[in-house]
Design a protein around this motif. Structure first.
Motif, mmCIF file in Angstrom:
data_model
loop_
_atom_site.group_PDB
_atom_site.id
_atom_site.type_symbol
_atom_site.label_atom_id
_atom_site.label_comp_id
_atom_site.label_asym_id
_atom_site.label_seq_id
_atom_site.Cartn_x
_atom_site.Cartn_y
_atom_site.Cartn_z
ATOM 1 N N ALA A 4 0.858 -1.187 0.000
ATOM 2 C CA ALA A 4 0.000 0.000 0.000
ATOM 3 C C ALA A 4 0.893 1.236 0.000
ATOM 4 O O ALA A 4 1.780 1.369 0.845
ATOM 5 N N VAL A 5 0.670 2.130 -0.954
ATOM 6 C CA VAL A 5 1.590 3.248 -1.157
ATOM 7 C C VAL A 5 0.837 4.560 -1.334
ATOM 8 O O VAL A 5 -0.315 4.596 -1.774
ATOM 9 N N ASN A 6 1.532 5.633 -0.956
ATOM 10 C CA ASN A 6 1.089 6.989 -1.250
ATOM 11 C C ASN A 6 2.016 7.513 -2.334
ATOM 12 O O ASN A 6 3.220 7.658 -2.109
ATOM 13 N N VAL A 7 1.471 7.751 -3.508
ATOM 14 C CA VAL A 7 2.267 8.195 -4.649
ATOM 15 C C VAL A 7 2.155 9.712 -4.768
ATOM 16 O O VAL A 7 1.065 10.251 -4.983
ATOM 17 N N TYR A 8 3.276 10.404 -4.633
ATOM 18 C CA TYR A 8 3.270 11.860 -4.700
ATOM 19 C C TYR A 8 3.300 12.325 -6.156
ATOM 20 O O TYR A 8 4.128 11.878 -6.960
ATOM 21 N N LEU A 9 2.389 13.244 -6.470
ATOM 22 C CA LEU A 9 2.264 13.793 -7.815
ATOM 23 C C LEU A 9 2.726 15.249 -7.816
ATOM 24 O O LEU A 9 2.555 15.960 -6.817
ATOM 25 N N PRO A 10 3.270 15.731 -8.920
ATOM 26 C CA PRO A 10 3.764 17.114 -8.958
ATOM 27 C C PRO A 10 2.668 18.161 -9.024
ATOM 28 O O PRO A 10 2.913 19.342 -8.749
ATOM 29 N N THR A 11 1.454 17.767 -9.404
ATOM 30 C CA THR A 11 0.347 18.716 -9.522
ATOM 31 C C THR A 11 -0.863 18.170 -8.762
ATOM 32 O O THR A 11 -0.885 17.009 -8.339
ATOM 33 N N ALA A 12 -1.893 18.999 -8.599
ATOM 34 C CA ALA A 12 -3.110 18.598 -7.899
ATOM 35 C C ALA A 12 -3.692 17.346 -8.552
ATOM 36 O O ALA A 12 -3.669 17.219 -9.780
ATOM 37 N N PRO A 13 -4.174 16.393 -7.762
ATOM 38 C CA PRO A 13 -4.389 16.411 -6.309
ATOM 39 C C PRO A 13 -3.165 16.010 -5.476
ATOM 40 O O PRO A 13 -3.309 15.719 -4.306
ATOM 41 N N TYR A 14 -1.994 15.989 -6.084
ATOM 42 C CA TYR A 14 -0.714 15.837 -5.388
ATOM 43 C C TYR A 14 -0.457 14.452 -4.804
ATOM 44 O O TYR A 14 0.607 14.217 -4.242
ATOM 45 N N GLY A 15 -1.396 13.540 -4.913
ATOM 46 C CA GLY A 15 -1.148 12.213 -4.370
ATOM 47 C C GLY A 15 -2.151 11.185 -4.852
ATOM 48 O O GLY A 15 -3.264 11.531 -5.276
ATOM 49 N N ARG A 16 -1.766 9.920 -4.806
ATOM 50 C CA ARG A 16 -2.660 8.790 -5.041
ATOM 51 C C ARG A 16 -2.524 7.828 -3.875
ATOM 52 O O ARG A 16 -1.422 7.589 -3.382
ATOM 53 N N ASP A 17 -3.644 7.276 -3.459
ATOM 54 C CA ASP A 17 -3.678 6.288 -2.375
ATOM 55 C C ASP A 17 -4.022 4.955 -3.020
ATOM 56 O O ASP A 17 -5.162 4.749 -3.449
ATOM 57 N N GLU A 18 -3.047 4.052 -3.104
ATOM 58 C CA GLU A 18 -3.286 2.842 -3.877
ATOM 59 C C GLU A 18 -2.601 1.628 -3.253
ATOM 60 O O GLU A 18 -1.756 1.743 -2.367
ATOM 61 N N ALA A 19 -3.027 0.466 -3.736
ATOM 62 C CA ALA A 19 -2.437 -0.806 -3.312
ATOM 63 C C ALA A 19 -2.128 -1.634 -4.547
ATOM 64 O O ALA A 19 -2.907 -1.655 -5.507
ATOM 65 N N HIS A 20 -0.992 -2.337 -4.514
ATOM 66 C CA HIS A 20 -0.569 -3.221 -5.600
ATOM 67 C C HIS A 20 -0.451 -4.630 -5.037
ATOM 68 O O HIS A 20 0.222 -4.847 -4.026
ATOM 69 N N PHE A 21 -1.082 -5.585 -5.713
ATOM 70 C CA PHE A 21 -1.040 -6.977 -5.260
ATOM 71 C C PHE A 21 -0.145 -7.761 -6.210
ATOM 72 O O PHE A 21 -0.379 -7.796 -7.431
ATOM 73 N N ILE A 22 0.884 -8.387 -5.654
ATOM 74 C CA ILE A 22 1.923 -9.054 -6.430
ATOM 75 C C ILE A 22 1.941 -10.534 -6.074
ATOM 76 O O ILE A 22 1.887 -10.903 -4.888
ATOM 77 N N GLY A 23 2.008 -11.380 -7.074
ATOM 78 C CA GLY A 23 2.029 -12.814 -6.857
ATOM 79 C C GLY A 23 3.426 -13.335 -6.546
ATOM 80 O O GLY A 23 4.424 -12.636 -6.720
#
Length: 516
Positions: A335-354
């Protein structure tokens, strides 16, 4: 000629005999009932100090007050009590006060006061059975409207959440959904008031007898489900929950110019500094993942926003996570917070890896907290993948407060969460209802709150206080869920409650002919 009665009452707040209400005698104790109902309502707000019995009692007393007072006084004060309870909830679970959250508290209180208005104005125009049903139907309908169409979901206002300590009662939500508990509690209020207002007789006694039979069937049936149809533990999978080190995360936040963990300050971040300052946190997460795998964990789930990365560094981070999953032969939910250079400045996401290193899904949080999180919502489609350990699904934190989106055909639901100490345990307990409703085990890995794993019956398997740092949390979870009627039919019962409320309202509003 039209008949009438003289108003001999001296109490100015008592209902008038020619008002659109039943001709009830004044109750000199009604302000006592109001006060007691107001106090009890504070212990039935999905909060830290909830008392399950309070949820069954406060509406009895508020109904009594509204029915024996004039409409402006009765409904006005009940509305104030309802709004006050909502604001009390926000205060005592330390929800940050913003314009959006304050408006949310006002909206909660207003919507949940509407059933009292309907009962006061419309129930006296209906027959006995219809008048008994109007308030509980309206209460369940209002919970449903808040839960489905409101931006705050069922985080507040769902009476089923107050009954966490009564698993036998809660089994009914696997059939009818969570709003049916509000229906039962609302019916209890009208039944008690029905007896309160009438001389005791065999005819009066029929109503509580019928209600007691229905409630008895619900509780006995739930008890039988727990006793005679237990969740099978013949096949389990070991799951590990991982949190970032709070000390390392605090250093990271301060270095990035954001003391604490306030998501509103995301625009202050310089994305160029993120990789260097995040390295210690991410290295710790990967090391704990390896430790968990060597403790025989087959699935590892991180808490919400455990890793913080710049969007330009996301491919490298995912490659590293895939390598760890492949090397350790685990399913890894990062589960990661991805910082973006412009608004909304972030993504709240999860990646599932086998365990072969394949990226099985990328899921973005569908319900950012209104007024607190500025992320762009995801599409709300819950990802599910088949594994040797059953069908695995994933949502993020606040998503689990929206029952309608949780109908996944899964055996295990992973819920990375991020809370705060005053709310974490409550929020995790609320998520256990989704397990009962849908028949899957649920594992909520919560940062700065309370982690827990639940069986498909909503029974806790293991818990952990995550307001302090721990080693990886290890829990063995059943790999086979069940198919519940509620998962298949959705909110049919709630829609029927809403339709019933509208039908009874229409019937009550049909003009009556005057007696001549």
């Amino acid at each position: 000629m039209t008949t009438g009665t003289s108003n001999l009452r001296s109490d100015p707040d008592a209902p008038s005999s020619n008002s659109p209400s039943v001709r009830r005698p004044p109750d000199r104790w009604r302000y006592l009932w109001l006060g007691a109902g107001a106090i009890l309502s504070l212990f039935a707000v999905n909060g830290r100090w909830d008392i399950p019995l309070a949820a069954w009692l406060f509406s009895i007393l508020l109904l009594r007050f509204s029915r024996t007072s004039r409409v402006p006084v009765g409904i006005g004060l009940v509305w104030l009590v309802s709004v006050g309870a909502a604001m009390f909830f926000l205060w005592h679970v330390a929800v940050p006060l913003t314009g959006m959250t304050a408006l949310g508290g006002l909206a909660f209180g207003t919507v949940l006061a509407l059933p009292y208005l309907a009962d006061r104005l419309l129930a006296p125009r209906l027959g006995t059975v219809a008048s008994l049903l109007l308030f509980p139907l309206a209460l369940a309908a209002c919970e449903f409207v808040l839960g489905v169409f409101g931006p705050f979901g069922t985080a507040y206002g769902l009476l089923a959440d107050t009954q966490y300590a009564n698993p036998a009662l809660l089994q009914v939500i696997s059939l009818t959904g969570p709003y049916s508990v509000g229906l039962l509690i609302g019916a209890f209020a009208t039944v008690v008031n029905h007896v309160w207002e009438r001389p005791l007789s065999w005819r009066t006694a029929r109503v509580p007898v019928v209600y007691a039979a229905v409630l008895g069937i619900v509780i006995v049936g739930g008890s039988a489900r727990l006793a005679f149809f237990p969740v099978s533990t013949a096949q389990t999978v070991r799951i590990a929950g991982i949190n970032p080190s709070t000390a390392a995360l605090d250093v990271e936040m301060k270095a990035l110019g954001q003391p604490g963990f306030d998501p509103l300050n995301i625009p202050r971040f310089d994305p160029a500094t993120v990789p260097l300052e995040s390295k210690a946190v991410i290295d710790g997460l990967f090391n704990d993942t390896r430790r968990a795998a060597r403790a025989d964990a087959k699935i590892v789930v991180w808490s919400e926003n455990a890793a913080r990365i710049s969007v330009s560094d996301e491919p490298a981070f995912l490659a590293a996570a895939q390598a760890v999953a492949r090397d350790e032969q685990v399913y890894l939910d990062v589960a990661v917070n991805v910082y973006l250079p412009t608004a909304p400045y972030g993504r709240d996401e999860a990646h599932f890896i086998g365990p072969d290193g394949a990226l099985l899904w990328t899921y973005q949080k569908a319900h950012p907290i209104p007024g607190l999180e500025t992320y762009t919502p995801g599409d709300g489609k819950v990802p599910v993948v088949s594994t040797p350990y059953g069908r695995i699904a994933n949502v993020i934190c606040y998503d689990a407060d929206f029952p309608a989106m949780m109908h996944a055909e899964a055996d295990i639901m992973l819920v990375p969460g991020g809370d705060w100490p005053q709310f974490g345990r409550l929020h995790t307990q609320m998520s256990s209802l989704r397990a009962i409703e849908n028949g899957y085990a649920l594992v909520r890995q919560d940062f700065n709150g309370w982690s827990a794993a639940y069986t498909p019956h909503g029974q806790p398997i293991s818990t952990q206080d995550t307001t302090v740092d721990h080693d990886p949390w290890i829990v063995d979870v059943p790999t086979r869920g069940t198919t519940t009627p509620y998962r298949l039919t959705g909110d049919i019962v709630a829609w029927l409650c809403l339709a019933g409320t509208l039908v009874l309202t229409g019937i009550a509003l049909i003009p009556r002919r005057s007696a001549t």
